[in-house]
Design a protein around this motif. Structure first.
Motif, PDB file in Angstrom:
ATOM      1  N   HIS A  15     -73.953  27.670  41.798  1.00  0.00           N
ATOM      2  CA  HIS A  15     -73.032  28.415  40.934  1.00  0.00           C
ATOM      3  C   HIS A  15     -71.657  28.464  41.601  1.00  0.00           C
ATOM      4  CE1 HIS A  15     -76.912  29.897  39.425  1.00  0.00           C
ATOM      5  NE2 HIS A  15     -76.287  30.217  38.306  1.00  0.00           N
ATOM      6  N   VAL A  16     -70.614  28.100  40.850  1.00  0.00           N
ATOM      7  CA  VAL A  16     -69.242  28.091  41.373  1.00  0.00           C
ATOM      8  C   VAL A  16     -68.346  28.858  40.407  1.00  0.00           C
ATOM      9  CG1 VAL A  16     -67.254  26.664  42.007  1.00  0.00           C
ATOM     10  CG2 VAL A  16     -69.570  25.876  42.515  1.00  0.00           C
ATOM     11  N   ARG A  17     -67.604  29.822  40.939  1.00  0.00           N
ATOM     12  CA  ARG A  17     -66.679  30.564  40.069  1.00  0.00           C
ATOM     13  C   ARG A  17     -65.368  29.812  39.906  1.00  0.00           C
ATOM     14  NH1 ARG A  17     -63.542  36.294  40.818  1.00  0.00           N
ATOM     15  NH2 ARG A  17     -63.045  35.352  42.828  1.00  0.00           N
ATOM     16  N   LEU A  18     -64.863  29.828  38.667  1.00  0.00           N
ATOM     17  CA  LEU A  18     -63.541  29.298  38.344  1.00  0.00           C
ATOM     18  C   LEU A  18     -62.677  30.442  37.833  1.00  0.00           C
ATOM     19  CD1 LEU A  18     -64.638  26.382  35.950  1.00  0.00           C
ATOM     20  CD2 LEU A  18     -64.687  26.358  38.449  1.00  0.00           C
ATOM     21  N   GLN A  19     -61.409  30.429  38.210  1.00  0.00           N
ATOM     22  CA  GLN A  19     -60.398  31.247  37.549  1.00  0.00           C
ATOM     23  C   GLN A  19     -59.372  30.271  36.980  1.00  0.00           C
ATOM     24  OE1 GLN A  19     -59.334  35.193  39.014  1.00  0.00           O
ATOM     25  NE2 GLN A  19     -60.100  34.591  41.028  1.00  0.00           N
ATOM     26  N   VAL A  20     -59.043  30.434  35.708  1.00  0.00           N
ATOM     27  CA  VAL A  20     -58.190  29.463  35.035  1.00  0.00           C
ATOM     28  C   VAL A  20     -57.009  30.193  34.398  1.00  0.00           C
ATOM     29  CG1 VAL A  20     -58.106  27.537  33.422  1.00  0.00           C
ATOM     30  CG2 VAL A  20     -60.284  28.144  34.511  1.00  0.00           C
ATOM     31  N   PHE A  61     -67.815  31.570  49.335  1.00  0.00           N
ATOM     32  CA  PHE A  61     -66.709  32.520  49.253  1.00  0.00           C
ATOM     33  C   PHE A  61     -66.601  33.045  47.817  1.00  0.00           C
ATOM     34  CE2 PHE A  61     -65.825  29.736  52.782  1.00  0.00           C
ATOM     35  CZ  PHE A  61     -65.341  30.581  53.772  1.00  0.00           C
ATOM     36  N   GLY A  62     -65.963  34.216  47.672  1.00  0.00           N
ATOM     37  CA  GLY A  62     -65.800  34.773  46.336  1.00  0.00           C
ATOM     38  C   GLY A  62     -67.150  34.965  45.658  1.00  0.00           C
ATOM     39  N   LEU A  63     -67.272  34.433  44.442  1.00  0.00           N
ATOM     40  CA  LEU A  63     -68.521  34.559  43.680  1.00  0.00           C
ATOM     41  C   LEU A  63     -69.296  33.253  43.635  1.00  0.00           C
ATOM     42  CD1 LEU A  63     -67.414  36.791  40.652  1.00  0.00           C
ATOM     43  CD2 LEU A  63     -68.023  37.432  42.979  1.00  0.00           C
ATOM     44  N   LEU A 194     -63.367  38.777  52.580  1.00  0.00           N
ATOM     45  CA  LEU A 194     -64.241  38.596  53.741  1.00  0.00           C
ATOM     46  C   LEU A 194     -65.585  39.300  53.513  1.00  0.00           C
ATOM     47  CD1 LEU A 194     -64.547  37.362  56.511  1.00  0.00           C
ATOM     48  CD2 LEU A 194     -63.214  39.252  57.465  1.00  0.00           C
ATOM     49  N   LEU A 195     -65.537  40.460  52.876  1.00  0.00           N
ATOM     50  CA  LEU A 195     -66.768  41.168  52.527  1.00  0.00           C
ATOM     51  C   LEU A 195     -67.631  40.346  51.581  1.00  0.00           C
ATOM     52  CD1 LEU A 195     -65.991  44.950  51.897  1.00  0.00           C
ATOM     53  CD2 LEU A 195     -67.812  44.019  53.324  1.00  0.00           C
ATOM     54  N   LEU A 196     -67.003  39.735  50.566  1.00  0.00           N
ATOM     55  CA  LEU A 196     -67.752  38.935  49.601  1.00  0.00           C
ATOM     56  C   LEU A 196     -68.414  37.737  50.278  1.00  0.00           C
ATOM     57  CD1 LEU A 196     -65.477  38.830  46.416  1.00  0.00           C
ATOM     58  CD2 LEU A 196     -67.681  39.974  46.668  1.00  0.00           C
ATOM     59  N   ALA A 197     -67.716  37.136  51.220  1.00  0.00           N
ATOM     60  CA  ALA A 197     -68.268  35.959  51.895  1.00  0.00           C
ATOM     61  C   ALA A 197     -69.392  36.336  52.852  1.00  0.00           C
ATOM     62  CB  ALA A 197     -67.164  35.216  52.641  1.00  0.00           C
TER      63      ALA A 197
END
Length: 549
Positions: A15-20, A61-63, A194-197
């Motif tokens: 799963h990879v998050r995208l922001q567009v 990293f991130g989501l 950093l917390l998310l990772a």
């Protein structure tokens, strides 16, 4: 304008998050470590009127899920970028990367010149062998949640030092930075990323440190642009790239952000593809590859949901403080017999409210309602944990509601004890968040720190669970505090009689408020719909499964 978001599931299950953000020819943007795609918004906002900026959370990293191998290398991260380009049907596009993201961009261009038209490198590290070995030995401190709050202190110190010296762990006259630090709000964003990772942050960093940044530059078939501002800690490295290859072009820039944005925009324009795409069109393409974790772009902001299992649908809403990770144990049992839809409440954890959304109960309810429509879960039975009961009772339709330990309904003045989470230079806001998370697990309510008010906690405290709650509190921040106050102060007693036919109340056996919750529910709800239940998730989950069946 805020970016649209999606979580794409690649063929290998990642799963990879995208922001567009924006409209125009597509460009891929890759962030530095230990950040997320949110770090790229400053650049994307400058480019949005000319390009459709697709910002990726690097795996881990991130989501985005971490890569499955124990020691991923830069080519593995680059392969993910190429898989995203392919899944979105983008053809051949420019790829921008900064710091770790720059190494990923180079490797993506090296692997697939038919998919990458140019690599634009914003700060590109070329370490000596000695520097590389030193970084690998001492730069990557283990990320260790602890019951004593030491991780919270380390996080703030780590981020402050990062903006004081390079390397961050060698603060001294020879390493101090000649610029910065940024505002507290910017430092807080680094803490959140950093917390998310978590400890996965070391995988991305160490892969970049091991990568030979120099040799690939001579092998690239597409143009490469190393663009570095004077206030970039890698500015001195740009000269190390001189003479590295015929395709390599160097641009030394002043700290002026307008010049920086214009330069990168011009380079993208020179190598952009012919197709004009809107952010919405890209999100539609991404949603064709949805997996268990999803993001619903609601009118109040992006809401993270997760769908597990098959069968009749049941909706889970988490308590506050917390987020949907609190519900992992329950989900793992319920998914055997049900399709479980978890919603991360808008304004909490991973679901930030849009800047123009009112900080209100109505915003929370609207975001959940819209998410349930997207998940095909409208009017499905709801298990509302703790403070989420007022949300469940205002959802569209008349869903059956199981109120699991609605403790705020029998507590007076809880909102007066909420911590101040405004970032402070001494980092005490993080310690306040940690102790709220820890005390929530022990006392009920958390601020009544009297041993006669201890929860039923079993024989062991769960460090990981406390850490996840701490993370949720930090991610929600000051907006989360305002929304928590609203949830704690919403009294649903007057609505109980009208909802008695669709409401069941579960009271945690052995908790100090169990008798008060029974007394609160009894005047309005039949006694057979008020049930004592155990608190440990592994014991609670089978009880819930039986009730649902």
């Amino acid at each position: 304008m805020a970016p649209l978001q999606s979580i794409i599931r690649l063929p290998d299950g990642l799963h990879v998050r995208l922001q567009v953000l924006g409209q125009g020819p597509a460009v891929i943007l890759c962030h530095e470590s230990p950040r997320s795609s949110s770090a790229l918004l400053v650049l994307a906002m400058r480019l949005q009127h000319r390009f459709s900026c697709i910002m990726l959370d690097t795996p881990g990293f991130g989501l985005s899920d971490p890569l499955p191998m124990s020691r991923p290398e830069v080519p593995d991260f680059a392969g993910v970028v190429l898989n995203v380009i392919k899944a979105l049907g983008l053809g051949r596009v420019p790829v921008y990367g900064t710091h770790t993201g720059a190494a990923i961009a180079v490797e993506a261009a090296l692997q697939a010149p038919d998919q990458v038209s140019t690599a634009i490198l914003d700060g590109y590290a070329i370490f000596t062998e000695v520097e590389r070995d030193q970084f690998l030995v001492s730069y990557l401190h283990p990320f260790r949640p602890a019951m004593d709050g030491s991780l919270a202190a380390w996080l703030w110190s780590r981020v402050r030092d990062q903006f004081t010296a390079f390397p961050w762990n060698q603060v001294g006259d020879g390493s101090k930075l000649g610029f910065g630090p940024p505002p507290l709000s910017a430092m807080q964003k680094v803490v959140e990323d950093l917390l998310l990772a978590g400890d996965a942050y070391r995988a991305g960093y160490s892969a970049a440190f091991r990568y030979d940044h120099f040799a690939p530059l001579a092998k690239l078939l597409c143009p490469v642009y190393i663009v570095t501002r004077e206030d970039d800690l890698l500015f001195a490295h740009m000269e190390r790239a001189r003479g590295s290859g015929d395709k390599v072009n160097l641009f030394a820039l002043s700290p002026d952000r307008d010049i920086w944005g214009d330069t990168i925009g011009r380079l993208i324009t020179d190598h952009a593809g012919p197709e004009t795409l809107s952010a919405q069109k890209i999100i539609i393409r991404a949603e064709k590859h949805s997996g268990a974790r999803r993001i619903v772009n609601t009118t109040v902001g992006p809401v993270v949901i997760r769908i597990d299992g098959e069968g009749d649908t049941v909706v889970l809403l988490h308590d506050v403080p917390g987020d949907m990770a609190d519900l992992d144990h329950l989900t793992n049992r319920l998914r055997r017999s049900h399709r479980v839809v978890r919603v991360n409440l808008p304004g909490f954890g991973l679901s930030p409210l849009a800047k123009d959304a009112p900080v209100s109960m109505a915003s929370i309810v609207r975001g959940v309602d819209e998410s349930l429509v997207a998940a095909g879960a409208t009017n499905a039975p709801v298990i509302a944990c703790g403070a989420s009961l007022p949300v469940a009772m205002q959802l569209a339709g008349d869903p059956q509601i199981t109120a699991l330990d609605p403790w705020p309904q029998v507590v007076q003045g809880a909102s007066e004890h909420l911590p101040d989470l405004a970032p402070r230079w001494d980092g005490s806001h993080l310690m306040a968040a940690f102790w709220w998370a820890r005390d929530y697990e022990i006392y009920k309510p958390w601020y009544n720190r009297v041993n006669t008010e201890l929860r039923s906690i079993g024989n062991e405290r769960d460090t990981d669970r406390i850490h996840l709650r701490f993370q949720a509190i930090v991610m929600a921040g000051e907006t989360g505090i305002r929304l928590t106050r609203l949830l704690y102060e919403t009294d649903v007693a007057c609505a109980l009689a009208g909802a008695a036919h669709r409401l069941r109340v579960l009271v945690t056996d052995g908790d100090p408020d169990s008798a008060a919750l029974v007394a609160w529910a009894t005047p309005h709800i039949d006694a057979d719909r008020i049930t004592p239940v155990p608190r440990p998730p592994e014991q609670l989950a089978p009880v819930l499964a039986d009730l649902l069946s």
